[in-house]
Design a protein around this motif. Structure first.
Motif, PDB file in Angstrom:
ATOM      1  N   ALA A 106       0.838  -1.205   0.000  1.00  0.00           N
ATOM      2  CA  ALA A 106       0.000   0.000   0.000  1.00  0.00           C
ATOM      3  C   ALA A 106       0.870   1.251   0.000  1.00  0.00           C
ATOM      4  O   ALA A 106       0.535   2.246  -0.644  1.00  0.00           O
ATOM      5  CB  ALA A 106      -0.921  -0.007   1.218  1.00  0.00           C
ATOM      6  N   VAL A 107       2.011   1.201   0.672  1.00  0.00           N
ATOM      7  CA  VAL A 107       2.929   2.343   0.710  1.00  0.00           C
ATOM      8  C   VAL A 107       3.419   2.648  -0.704  1.00  0.00           C
ATOM      9  O   VAL A 107       3.492   3.813  -1.112  1.00  0.00           O
ATOM     10  CB  VAL A 107       4.122   2.061   1.659  1.00  0.00           C
ATOM     11  CG1 VAL A 107       5.144   3.187   1.616  1.00  0.00           C
ATOM     12  CG2 VAL A 107       3.633   1.834   3.085  1.00  0.00           C
ATOM     13  N   GLN A 108       3.717   1.623  -1.479  1.00  0.00           N
ATOM     14  CA  GLN A 108       4.169   1.825  -2.848  1.00  0.00           C
ATOM     15  C   GLN A 108       3.057   2.407  -3.722  1.00  0.00           C
ATOM     16  O   GLN A 108       3.299   3.325  -4.506  1.00  0.00           O
ATOM     17  CB  GLN A 108       4.636   0.501  -3.463  1.00  0.00           C
ATOM     18  CG  GLN A 108       5.913  -0.040  -2.872  1.00  0.00           C
ATOM     19  CD  GLN A 108       6.193  -1.431  -3.393  1.00  0.00           C
ATOM     20  OE1 GLN A 108       5.752  -2.409  -2.821  1.00  0.00           O
ATOM     21  NE2 GLN A 108       6.887  -1.503  -4.516  1.00  0.00           N
ATOM     22  N   ILE A 109       1.861   1.859  -3.588  1.00  0.00           N
ATOM     23  CA  ILE A 109       0.716   2.332  -4.388  1.00  0.00           C
ATOM     24  C   ILE A 109       0.477   3.813  -4.147  1.00  0.00           C
ATOM     25  O   ILE A 109       0.149   4.555  -5.067  1.00  0.00           O
ATOM     26  CB  ILE A 109      -0.561   1.528  -4.053  1.00  0.00           C
ATOM     27  CG1 ILE A 109      -0.435   0.088  -4.554  1.00  0.00           C
ATOM     28  CG2 ILE A 109      -1.815   2.186  -4.615  1.00  0.00           C
ATOM     29  CD1 ILE A 109      -0.475  -0.084  -6.046  1.00  0.00           C
ATOM     30  N   HIS A 110       0.645   4.261  -2.922  1.00  0.00           N
ATOM     31  CA  HIS A 110       0.379   5.648  -2.566  1.00  0.00           C
ATOM     32  C   HIS A 110       1.581   6.573  -2.772  1.00  0.00           C
ATOM     33  O   HIS A 110       1.461   7.783  -2.592  1.00  0.00           O
ATOM     34  CB  HIS A 110      -0.140   5.740  -1.129  1.00  0.00           C
ATOM     35  CG  HIS A 110      -1.490   5.127  -0.977  1.00  0.00           C
ATOM     36  ND1 HIS A 110      -2.638   5.755  -1.406  1.00  0.00           N
ATOM     37  CD2 HIS A 110      -1.885   3.927  -0.496  1.00  0.00           C
ATOM     38  CE1 HIS A 110      -3.671   4.976  -1.173  1.00  0.00           C
ATOM     39  NE2 HIS A 110      -3.243   3.857  -0.625  1.00  0.00           N
ATOM     40  N   ALA A 111       2.721   6.010  -3.164  1.00  0.00           N
ATOM     41  CA  ALA A 111       3.898   6.850  -3.449  1.00  0.00           C
ATOM     42  C   ALA A 111       3.615   7.674  -4.699  1.00  0.00           C
ATOM     43  O   ALA A 111       3.027   7.181  -5.665  1.00  0.00           O
ATOM     44  CB  ALA A 111       5.133   5.976  -3.653  1.00  0.00           C
ATOM     45  N   THR A 137      -3.105  -5.716  -1.468  1.00  0.00           N
ATOM     46  CA  THR A 137      -4.024  -6.109  -0.404  1.00  0.00           C
ATOM     47  C   THR A 137      -5.072  -5.012  -0.262  1.00  0.00           C
ATOM     48  O   THR A 137      -4.901  -3.899  -0.762  1.00  0.00           O
ATOM     49  CB  THR A 137      -3.292  -6.284   0.943  1.00  0.00           C
ATOM     50  OG1 THR A 137      -2.699  -5.036   1.307  1.00  0.00           O
ATOM     51  CG2 THR A 137      -2.225  -7.371   0.850  1.00  0.00           C
ATOM     52  N   GLU A 138      -6.132  -5.335   0.417  1.00  0.00           N
ATOM     53  CA  GLU A 138      -7.202  -4.350   0.593  1.00  0.00           C
ATOM     54  C   GLU A 138      -6.745  -3.127   1.380  1.00  0.00           C
ATOM     55  O   GLU A 138      -7.342  -2.064   1.286  1.00  0.00           O
ATOM     56  CB  GLU A 138      -8.413  -5.006   1.247  1.00  0.00           C
ATOM     57  CG  GLU A 138      -8.067  -5.694   2.535  1.00  0.00           C
ATOM     58  CD  GLU A 138      -8.925  -6.909   2.809  1.00  0.00           C
ATOM     59  OE1 GLU A 138      -9.169  -7.157   4.001  1.00  0.00           O
ATOM     60  OE2 GLU A 138      -9.331  -7.603   1.885  1.00  0.00           O
ATOM     61  N   THR A 139      -5.641  -3.244   2.106  1.00  0.00           N
ATOM     62  CA  THR A 139      -5.080  -2.105   2.834  1.00  0.00           C
ATOM     63  C   THR A 139      -4.771  -0.955   1.876  1.00  0.00           C
ATOM     64  O   THR A 139      -4.925   0.213   2.224  1.00  0.00           O
ATOM     65  CB  THR A 139      -3.789  -2.521   3.570  1.00  0.00           C
ATOM     66  OG1 THR A 139      -4.056  -3.671   4.345  1.00  0.00           O
ATOM     67  CG2 THR A 139      -3.264  -1.415   4.458  1.00  0.00           C
ATOM     68  N   ALA A 140      -4.334  -1.295   0.659  1.00  0.00           N
ATOM     69  CA  ALA A 140      -4.019  -0.264  -0.337  1.00  0.00           C
ATOM     70  C   ALA A 140      -5.242   0.560  -0.697  1.00  0.00           C
ATOM     71  O   ALA A 140      -5.122   1.729  -1.059  1.00  0.00           O
ATOM     72  CB  ALA A 140      -3.438  -0.914  -1.593  1.00  0.00           C
ATOM     73  N   LEU A 141      -6.418  -0.037  -0.582  1.00  0.00           N
ATOM     74  CA  LEU A 141      -7.648   0.659  -0.959  1.00  0.00           C
ATOM     75  C   LEU A 141      -8.246   1.439   0.200  1.00  0.00           C
ATOM     76  O   LEU A 141      -8.955   2.415  -0.004  1.00  0.00           O
ATOM     77  CB  LEU A 141      -8.677  -0.343  -1.469  1.00  0.00           C
ATOM     78  CG  LEU A 141      -8.249  -1.178  -2.674  1.00  0.00           C
ATOM     79  CD1 LEU A 141      -9.293  -2.224  -2.985  1.00  0.00           C
ATOM     80  CD2 LEU A 141      -7.981  -0.287  -3.865  1.00  0.00           C
ATOM     81  N   ILE A 142      -7.971   1.034   1.410  1.00  0.00           N
ATOM     82  CA  ILE A 142      -8.608   1.621   2.593  1.00  0.00           C
ATOM     83  C   ILE A 142      -8.033   2.987   2.947  1.00  0.00           C
ATOM     84  O   ILE A 142      -8.762   3.909   3.262  1.00  0.00           O
ATOM     85  CB  ILE A 142      -8.479   0.662   3.805  1.00  0.00           C
ATOM     86  CG1 ILE A 142      -9.160  -0.678   3.511  1.00  0.00           C
ATOM     87  CG2 ILE A 142      -9.005   1.289   5.075  1.00  0.00           C
ATOM     88  CD1 ILE A 142     -10.644  -0.587   3.244  1.00  0.00           C
ATOM     89  N   ARG A 143      -6.715   3.117   2.892  1.00  0.00           N
ATOM     90  CA  ARG A 143      -6.052   4.332   3.381  1.00  0.00           C
ATOM     91  C   ARG A 143      -6.480   5.600   2.640  1.00  0.00           C
ATOM     92  O   ARG A 143      -6.800   6.601   3.246  1.00  0.00           O
ATOM     93  CB  ARG A 143      -4.540   4.154   3.312  1.00  0.00           C
ATOM     94  CG  ARG A 143      -3.812   5.210   4.118  1.00  0.00           C
ATOM     95  CD  ARG A 143      -2.368   4.877   4.271  1.00  0.00           C
ATOM     96  NE  ARG A 143      -1.645   5.541   3.194  1.00  0.00           N
ATOM     97  CZ  ARG A 143      -0.416   5.256   2.851  1.00  0.00           C
ATOM     98  NH1 ARG A 143       0.225   4.300   3.451  1.00  0.00           N
ATOM     99  NH2 ARG A 143       0.186   5.910   1.892  1.00  0.00           N
ATOM    100  N   ASP A 144      -6.460   5.559   1.329  1.00  0.00           N
ATOM    101  CA  ASP A 144      -6.875   6.698   0.507  1.00  0.00           C
ATOM    102  C   ASP A 144      -7.498   6.120  -0.760  1.00  0.00           C
ATOM    103  O   ASP A 144      -6.823   5.985  -1.792  1.00  0.00           O
ATOM    104  CB  ASP A 144      -5.665   7.582   0.185  1.00  0.00           C
ATOM    105  CG  ASP A 144      -6.024   8.827  -0.602  1.00  0.00           C
ATOM    106  OD1 ASP A 144      -7.183   8.948  -1.062  1.00  0.00           O
ATOM    107  OD2 ASP A 144      -5.145   9.689  -0.777  1.00  0.00           O
TER     108      ASP A 144
END
Length: 173
Positions: A106-111, A137-144
């Motif tokens: 998720a950190v990479q997706i949001h970079a 993972t679904e974490t990537a979708l939850i944060r932003d």
């Protein structure tokens, strides 16, 4: 209340974080490839790249230990870039054009530069985008969610496949 054991755990975590930041440059990381099969015959249709860390003094360190540290410290950006580049480079050399799946944090997706990095790696390695699958993972979708969807739409426009990894084990459970 503070216990001596807590201080030891914090020190241990900081040492691992420090070592992990140098693991890429030292060549301590490696990828292993798990076959992905499909169809009734069970033919191999691709591979998933799995990251392993062989620490020089601690030996093999489990991804369940070092990945959370990498994500929390931001080291996942350097480690994840190395994984993506190496997996694409390796897959581009295969005689058969099988797919390669790579876990992306998720950190990479949001970079801010993830899409640019992905395009650069595909160009550099010569891997066809249709052969790459990123697993999130679904974490990537939850944060932003709006940022994640924008990035994932860009990934899809490149021709790269997207898969949900560990669905049902986190927020959706």
């Amino acid at each position: 209340f503070f216990e001596a054991r807590m201080g030891a755990q914090v020190r241990e975590r900081r040492l691992l974080e420090h070592d992990l930041r140098m693991a890429v440059d030292r060549g301590e990381l490696e990828l292993v490839y798990q076959p992905q099969t499909g169809g009734e015959a069970g033919a191999v249709v691709g591979f998933e790249a799995l990251l392993r860390w062989n620490h020089p003094s601690r030996g093999s360190i489990s991804p369940s230990v070092f990945i959370p540290i990498a994500e929390e410290s931001g080291a996942i950006l350097q480690v994840g870039e190395w994984v993506l580049r190496e997996a694409c480079r390796e897959a581009a050399r295969w005689r058969r054009p099988l797919s390669i799946a790579v876990n992306v944090s998720a950190v990479q997706i949001h970079a801010p530069n993830f899409l640019d990095l992905l395009v650069a790696i595909l160009r550099e390695t010569g891997l066809a985008p249709s052969r790459l699958e990123i697993e999130i993972t679904e974490t990537a979708l939850i944060r932003d969610p709006s940022r994640a969807l924008t990035v994932l739409r860009g990934v899809k426009e490149l021709g790269v496949h997207i898969a949900m990894d560990d669905f049902g084990t986190g927020y959706s459970s």
